[in-house]
Each structure stands twice: as C-alpha cells, then as structure tokens.
Design an enzyme around this catalytic site. Structure first.
Site, PDB file in Angstrom:
ATOM      1  N   LYS A 191     -12.149  29.114   0.691  1.00  0.00           N
ATOM      2  CA  LYS A 191     -12.302  29.382  -0.747  1.00  0.00           C
ATOM      3  C   LYS A 191     -11.510  30.643  -1.077  1.00  0.00           C
ATOM      4  O   LYS A 191     -11.961  31.758  -0.844  1.00  0.00           O
ATOM      5  CB  LYS A 191     -13.767  29.600  -1.150  1.00  0.00           C
ATOM      6  CG  LYS A 191     -13.900  29.588  -2.671  1.00  0.00           C
ATOM      7  CD  LYS A 191     -14.977  30.473  -3.225  1.00  0.00           C
ATOM      8  CE  LYS A 191     -14.572  31.879  -3.509  1.00  0.00           C
ATOM      9  NZ  LYS A 191     -13.554  32.086  -4.553  1.00  0.00           N
ATOM     10  N   CYS A 204      -7.076  47.319   1.152  1.00  0.00           N
ATOM     11  CA  CYS A 204      -8.381  47.869   1.511  1.00  0.00           C
ATOM     12  C   CYS A 204      -8.251  49.067   2.445  1.00  0.00           C
ATOM     13  O   CYS A 204      -9.116  49.927   2.465  1.00  0.00           O
ATOM     14  CB  CYS A 204      -9.220  46.793   2.154  1.00  0.00           C
ATOM     15  SG  CYS A 204      -8.267  45.880   3.339  1.00  0.00           S
ATOM     16  N   GLU A 219     -15.047  41.771   6.013  1.00  0.00           N
ATOM     17  CA  GLU A 219     -13.954  42.752   5.882  1.00  0.00           C
ATOM     18  C   GLU A 219     -14.057  43.277   4.461  1.00  0.00           C
ATOM     19  O   GLU A 219     -13.684  42.583   3.518  1.00  0.00           O
ATOM     20  CB  GLU A 219     -12.592  42.081   6.095  1.00  0.00           C
ATOM     21  CG  GLU A 219     -12.401  41.455   7.444  1.00  0.00           C
ATOM     22  CD  GLU A 219     -12.142  42.471   8.540  1.00  0.00           C
ATOM     23  OE1 GLU A 219     -11.961  43.667   8.228  1.00  0.00           O
ATOM     24  OE2 GLU A 219     -12.129  42.076   9.710  1.00  0.00           O
ATOM     25  N   GLU A 237     -14.020  53.508  -3.698  1.00  0.00           N
ATOM     26  CA  GLU A 237     -12.766  52.772  -3.610  1.00  0.00           C
ATOM     27  C   GLU A 237     -12.272  52.495  -5.029  1.00  0.00           C
ATOM     28  O   GLU A 237     -13.025  52.010  -5.865  1.00  0.00           O
ATOM     29  CB  GLU A 237     -13.006  51.450  -2.877  1.00  0.00           C
ATOM     30  CG  GLU A 237     -11.742  50.663  -2.707  1.00  0.00           C
ATOM     31  CD  GLU A 237     -11.958  49.410  -1.889  1.00  0.00           C
ATOM     32  OE1 GLU A 237     -12.810  48.600  -2.281  1.00  0.00           O
ATOM     33  OE2 GLU A 237     -11.272  49.244  -0.867  1.00  0.00           O
ATOM     34  N   VAL A 288     -19.027  28.381  -5.671  1.00  0.00           N
ATOM     35  CA  VAL A 288     -18.524  27.846  -4.393  1.00  0.00           C
ATOM     36  C   VAL A 288     -18.811  28.819  -3.241  1.00  0.00           C
ATOM     37  O   VAL A 288     -19.270  28.420  -2.166  1.00  0.00           O
ATOM     38  CB  VAL A 288     -17.012  27.534  -4.504  1.00  0.00           C
ATOM     39  CG1 VAL A 288     -16.435  27.151  -3.155  1.00  0.00           C
ATOM     40  CG2 VAL A 288     -16.803  26.411  -5.511  1.00  0.00           C
ATOM     41  N   GLY A 289     -18.557  30.109  -3.476  1.00  0.00           N
ATOM     42  CA  GLY A 289     -18.789  31.103  -2.415  1.00  0.00           C
ATOM     43  C   GLY A 289     -20.255  31.130  -1.997  1.00  0.00           C
ATOM     44  O   GLY A 289     -20.583  31.134  -0.798  1.00  0.00           O
TER      45      GLY A 289
HETATM   46  P1  NAD Z   1     -14.378  40.193  -4.642  1.00  0.00           P
HETATM   47  O1  NAD Z   1     -15.458  40.616  -3.773  1.00  0.00           O
HETATM   48  O2  NAD Z   1     -14.599  40.165  -6.090  1.00  0.00           O
HETATM   49  O3  NAD Z   1     -13.895  38.722  -4.263  1.00  0.00           O
HETATM   50  C1  NAD Z   1     -13.525  38.390  -2.934  1.00  0.00           C
HETATM   51  C2  NAD Z   1     -13.846  36.940  -2.705  1.00  0.00           C
HETATM   52  O4  NAD Z   1     -15.270  36.812  -2.659  1.00  0.00           O
HETATM   53  C3  NAD Z   1     -13.364  36.014  -3.816  1.00  0.00           C
HETATM   54  O5  NAD Z   1     -12.925  34.802  -3.253  1.00  0.00           O
HETATM   55  C4  NAD Z   1     -14.624  35.804  -4.636  1.00  0.00           C
HETATM   56  O6  NAD Z   1     -14.628  34.612  -5.364  1.00  0.00           O
HETATM   57  C5  NAD Z   1     -15.689  35.806  -3.553  1.00  0.00           C
HETATM   58  N1  NAD Z   1     -17.032  36.110  -4.026  1.00  0.00           N
HETATM   59  C6  NAD Z   1     -17.385  36.923  -5.043  1.00  0.00           C
HETATM   60  N2  NAD Z   1     -18.728  36.933  -5.181  1.00  0.00           N
HETATM   61  C7  NAD Z   1     -19.225  36.122  -4.220  1.00  0.00           C
HETATM   62  C8  NAD Z   1     -20.532  35.702  -3.852  1.00  0.00           C
HETATM   63  N3  NAD Z   1     -21.625  36.132  -4.504  1.00  0.00           N
HETATM   64  N4  NAD Z   1     -20.684  34.855  -2.811  1.00  0.00           N
HETATM   65  C9  NAD Z   1     -19.608  34.414  -2.134  1.00  0.00           C
HETATM   66  N5  NAD Z   1     -18.335  34.756  -2.456  1.00  0.00           N
HETATM   67  C10 NAD Z   1     -18.151  35.603  -3.480  1.00  0.00           C
HETATM   68  O7  NAD Z   1     -13.148  41.097  -4.219  1.00  0.00           O
HETATM   69  P2  NAD Z   1     -11.707  41.124  -4.821  1.00  0.00           P
HETATM   70  O8  NAD Z   1     -11.797  41.820  -6.132  1.00  0.00           O
HETATM   71  O9  NAD Z   1     -11.088  39.772  -4.771  1.00  0.00           O
HETATM   72  O10 NAD Z   1     -10.953  42.026  -3.736  1.00  0.00           O
HETATM   73  C11 NAD Z   1     -11.026  43.385  -3.743  1.00  0.00           C
HETATM   74  C12 NAD Z   1     -11.982  43.897  -2.720  1.00  0.00           C
HETATM   75  O11 NAD Z   1     -11.706  43.319  -1.439  1.00  0.00           O
HETATM   76  C13 NAD Z   1     -11.868  45.374  -2.506  1.00  0.00           C
HETATM   77  O12 NAD Z   1     -13.140  45.963  -2.477  1.00  0.00           O
HETATM   78  C14 NAD Z   1     -11.203  45.523  -1.147  1.00  0.00           C
HETATM   79  O13 NAD Z   1     -11.464  46.677  -0.454  1.00  0.00           O
HETATM   80  C15 NAD Z   1     -11.675  44.338  -0.435  1.00  0.00           C
HETATM   81  N6  NAD Z   1     -10.709  43.987   0.602  1.00  0.00           N
HETATM   82  C16 NAD Z   1     -11.035  44.233   1.903  1.00  0.00           C
HETATM   83  C17 NAD Z   1     -10.133  43.937   2.896  1.00  0.00           C
HETATM   84  C18 NAD Z   1     -10.451  44.180   4.345  1.00  0.00           C
HETATM   85  O14 NAD Z   1      -9.768  43.621   5.190  1.00  0.00           O
HETATM   86  N7  NAD Z   1     -11.452  44.941   4.668  1.00  0.00           N
HETATM   87  C19 NAD Z   1      -8.914  43.391   2.572  1.00  0.00           C
HETATM   88  C20 NAD Z   1      -8.624  43.159   1.243  1.00  0.00           C
HETATM   89  C21 NAD Z   1      -9.550  43.441   0.257  1.00  0.00           C
END
Ligand code: NAD
Length: 501
Positions: free
Chosen positions: A193, A302, A268, A402, A229-230
C-alpha cells in the site's frame, strides 16, 4: 534547448505519462492476483502536482474488501513462492532490476510529478538508489545461507509469510523497493500500500513486476488511504508481518491495530538527525556538505541531518559557510534542469514547514537565512524558502520536532561531551553525522550516539548499510543482510543429523 523549452517538454512528458497510465486502465485499478482489477471500493484519490497545486490525475482507492482479496491471493501464492529456489527468486529480481533501469526516465517523471522532486534529483538519486535495493536483494537471494548448522542443530531461515508493506511519499519508489526487494528475496508474498499522495510510481512498479513475470499473487498492490487500506492490512488476521515507513503517528496506529493478531511489526519512522561538527573538522567542507545533506530532497528525508551541532566559538564562521551553501540552491520548477530543489510535496507539508519556521522565530532562534513564505517569484506551488536558524537551544521545538522540510537548526556547544548530549537529546535515533579530522576521536563520538546509522565525514550512500531507528525512530532494520532477515523466521531442527545441504 532553453530552460522554458525543457520545462515545456517535461510538462508534455508528464501529461503523456498520466495518459499512458489512464489508457492502460491502471489509474482505475488495483493489481491483485496477477491482474489489473477494478476495486470493490468506490473512492478516488486526487494526485496533486505540488509545483502547480493542480490535480493531475485521480486514482481508484481500494477498501477493506479489496485488502481481503489481495491477502487471499498472497496467501495462496505463498505456498509455492516460499519454497521456490532462491536462484529463481534472484532471477525474477534480476529482471525487475533491468526493467526499472530500462524505464528509469518514466519513473523519474512520475516521481517528479507526484511529489515535486527536481527532475535532476529524481533521475540522479530517487530512481537509481531505488534500483539498488532490488540489485542487493537479488544478490542476497542467491547468496544468503538459508540453512546453517550449529552445534548439531540445523537452523533454517524461512519466509515469514504474507507481508503488508506501507510506504510514504518522500522517496516513493525507493521506500517501495527497500521493502518489496528483500521480502520477495526471502520468499514472502506481499501486499503493497503506497502513499495515496504518490501512487504513480507505484503503478509503474506493479507493471514492472507483471512484465518481469512475477507469479500470480506473489505481489499485490492495493492503493488507498491509511485509515481504510492501511488499517485493514494492519489488523488482518492472515497477514504475518506488517512493515511501515511513515510518521510516528501512523507507525503507532499500525502497531496498535496489529497487536491482537501478534504479527511482526517493523517500523521506520521519524528522525531529527544530528550533524556533530568536532572542533578539528574541515569546516568549509563539513558545513557545506551538512547543509546539502540537510536540504537533500528538500529536507524530506527521515534521516536528514537537520540539527547542526557546532563549537560555540566557530558559530559566526559556520553561519557564513552555511548561508553561502544555501545561496547555491535553486528553488524552482522541478521540471527545469537548472532547479536543484522543487517544492515540498504537498499542502500539509507546506503548512507544517511554515508553522515550524514561525515557531522558530517565536521561540527566539536567530534567523540567518530564508524565513516564512515562498521564495521570490514563486507565487503558486508548495515552494518553501531554505531556512537556517542559529543559536538554537535544544529545548526549542525546531530542535526537537521533525519538520520534514528545508529548515536547519544550528546549535552551539561548549564541550564535546555537551555536543554528544545534545546529539542524543531527542526522542529520535535514526541517522547521525560526525565530522572531524582525527578519525579515532570521530569514531569514539560515533559510538556514543544513540542512532541506527552514523556517517563519518560524509561517505557515499551504501545500500548494504543497515538502516533503522533507535528509540522512537522505529523497530527493525532495512537494507542489506539485516533488511532481508526482517522477512525471515528462524526454525531450529534438532536431530537433523546428516550433512548440511
Ligand atoms: P504518513 O505516516 O502520513 O504516511 C505513511 C504511510 O502510512 C502512507 O502510506 C499512509 O497512507 C499510511 N498510513 C497513514 N495512517 C495509517 C494508519 N492509521 N494505518 C495504516 N497506515 C497508515 O507519513 P508520510 O507523511 O507519508 O511520510 C512522512 C513521514 O515518514 C515522516 O515522519 C518521516 O520521518 C517518515 N519517514 C521515515 C522513514 C524511515 O525510514 N524511518 C523514511 C521516510 C519517511
């Protein structure tokens, strides 16, 4: 070709890409059980070009029933794929790797369009680094010892099962390949997803797997929201492992939803990585490289080193070098070859960056370059100004939270012990940098930093270096051997006798 011609050509290419996905029917479909299928859910998600704020496409969103279909397919396929020979899995990954490289320009256009990466970054980093994860997974599939022997015990490492993989928008293809590559190499089947904000590169990726001849059900793609979906994937009783890269908010919700079914959870999550510049560092190099790393991908990484920790007596020099480095940044249309930094990826991210710049000013940090609002001449699009604060105190929000945008905090220290304390003084522990000429001293400092990865003097990226978080930055490791092992279960067999095979 002039700059405007290059931009016009790129706009045409972007439109062609969307038309191609539309005419293939992929914008309306999910990829389940080896076929592009219409979803059972009826929702749509807009894909917004962050450089224009305009909707450029709509994709079909799946729902919990679509998740069921995908998990059933993945479960069925697991029986065969998990016992396939590692060489066959390596051969499949080899074809996937070649196809990504063949279609590199298409991927670069998709990524630039969906999340605003400068086309040079998409071509030079986003796509080739994503391909590297598949290459490493291919090599590991062929070389990893899935069966070993120790003190009369046979130790079998075998695929954990059906894996749900949830990815973010910042490095869209790279985050996908970092999970799908090792999962497939291990013999797992997957339901992916991707972020609903950056689904175009994921659709291209699904087609690559299809064209590479992936057996039906081994790889499935269900687009959709995190909430629908998540959440369905996280709670699903027939998913054995869930791996999410995303925000701490989402990572925690996933773990909570996953707990009743006792599945493995890999997270992550966020970071606030330090860049500790020791007194003997080569300042012009260390500071300029630190700014480049902090603002790479417009700060939307990140592990971006967004806290530069420097000797107090060198503060003025650091500020001067840092501002010079910022003056080389060209913020603009991501399609222009001259642009080094495009917009931030979406409206929420733009608002967050503005909020945090305002917070830095309100808390009394000293603004040394950039600031609120858009860069001059850019009235439309989610463009932010590369911003540096100095004299930042570790208790300020801009030193703790962050931001995920082009905002750097320079924090002064009076002793190396204090610098290490500052470096460790956040809830995160993902990346870190240490700069210094005396390598023994730099290594000693690296050993004291509580994070999953430390870079000494800006080495090149290495796909074999395990990556993941201490503390609130997550659980588990990606990349390299450790990344493969995430997707394995360990079975010990006593009484095996006989020769290893
Ligand atoms: P986000 O958490 O909004 O979304 C990430 C993914 O999670 C998306 O596919 C989203 O649809 C899904 N998601 C959101 N809510 C969910 C739920 N309740 N259940 C299941 N899935 C859900 O993050 P973003 O805005 O897409 O990305 C930015 C964040 O990701 C930043 O905080 C960044 O630090 C982190 N990040 C971490 C790494 C790492 O390797 N540690 C790498 C890249 C980004």
């Amino acid at each position: 070709m002039g700059k405007d011609d290059a931009v016009d050509d790129a706009i045409d290419e972007g439109m062609r890409l969307v038309e191609q996905l539309a005419s293939a029917g992929h914008l309306d479909r999910l990829f389940i059980d080896g076929e592009w299928v219409l979803p059972l859910g009826h929702g749509r998600a807009a894909v917004v070009d962050p450089s224009t704020e305009e909707t450029i496409a709509e994709i079909a969103r799946g729902n919990a029933q679509d998740v069921d279909e995908a998990v059933i397919a993945a479960r069925r396929a697991f029986a065969g794929w998990s016992v396939s020979s590692p060489q066959d899995r390596a051969a499949l990954l080899d074809r996937v790797h070649s196809l990504i490289l063949e279609r590199a320009e298409l991927f670069a256009q998709a990524i630039s369009l969906e999340m605003g990466a400068a086309i040079s970054t998409a071509r030079g980093a986003q796509v080739p680094m994503a391909a590297e994860h598949i290459r490493v997974a291919r090599d590991l599939a062929g070389s990893y010892p899935f069966l070993t022997h120790r003190e009369g015990v046979a130790i079998m490492r075998e695929a954990i099962g059906v894996c749900a993989l949830i990815t973010p928008w910042n490095w869209p293809l790279y985050q996908i390949t970092a999970k799908v590559g090792p999962a497939l190499a291990a013999g797992c089947t997957v339901v992916l997803k991707p972020s609903e904000l950056s689904p175009l590169s994921a659709l291209l990726f699904a087609q690559v797997l299809h064209d590479a001849g992936i057996p039906a059900g081994v790889f499935n793609l269900v687009n959709g929201s995190g909430l629908e979906v998540g959440a369905a994937l996280s709670a699903h009783p027939d998913v054995d492992m869930i791996s999410i890269t995303g925000s701490n908010r989402a990572g925690i919700l996933v773990a909570q939803a996953a707990a009743p079914t006792v599945k493995r959870v890999a997270q992550e999550l966020g970071g606030k990585s330090p860049n500790l510049i020791l007194p003997d560092a080569d300042f012009p190099r260390a500071v300029a490289a630190g700014v480049a790393a902090g603002f790479r991908n417009v700060g939307q990484s990140c592990s971006a080193p967004t806290r530069m920790i420097v000797p107090r007596e060198r503060l003025a020099e650091v500020e001067r070098i840092a501002c010079e480095a910022v003056s080389a940044i060209v913020v603009g249309d991501p399609r222009s070859p001259q642009t080094t930094h495009g917009p931030v990826a979406n409206r929420a991210q733009f608002n967050r960056v503005q909020e945090m710049i305002d917070a830095g000013i309100a808390e009394g940090a000293r603004l040394v370059c950039g600031g609120p609002g858009r860069p001059q001449g850019l009235e439309r699009g989610f463009y932010a100004r590369p911003t540096i604060f100095s004299d930042v105190h570790t208790r300020m929000r801009i030193a703790q939270e962050e931001i995920f945008g082009p905002v750097l905090a320079i924090i002064p220290y009076d002793s190396v012990d204090e610098a290490v304390e500052i470096a460790n003084d956040t809830v995160y522990g993902l990346g870190a940098h240490v700069q210094g000429r005396d390598l023994a001293a730099a290594r000693a400092v690296a050993a004291r930093i509580r994070s999953g990865q430390v870079h000494i003097n800006n080495p090149p990226w290495n796909p074999h270096a395990p990556f993941g978080g201490y503390k609130h930055s997550g659980n588990g490791r990606e990349y390299g051997v450790e990344g493969l092992q995430e997707y394995l279960e360990t079975k010990s067999i006593l009484g095996w006798q006989g020769e290893p095979n």
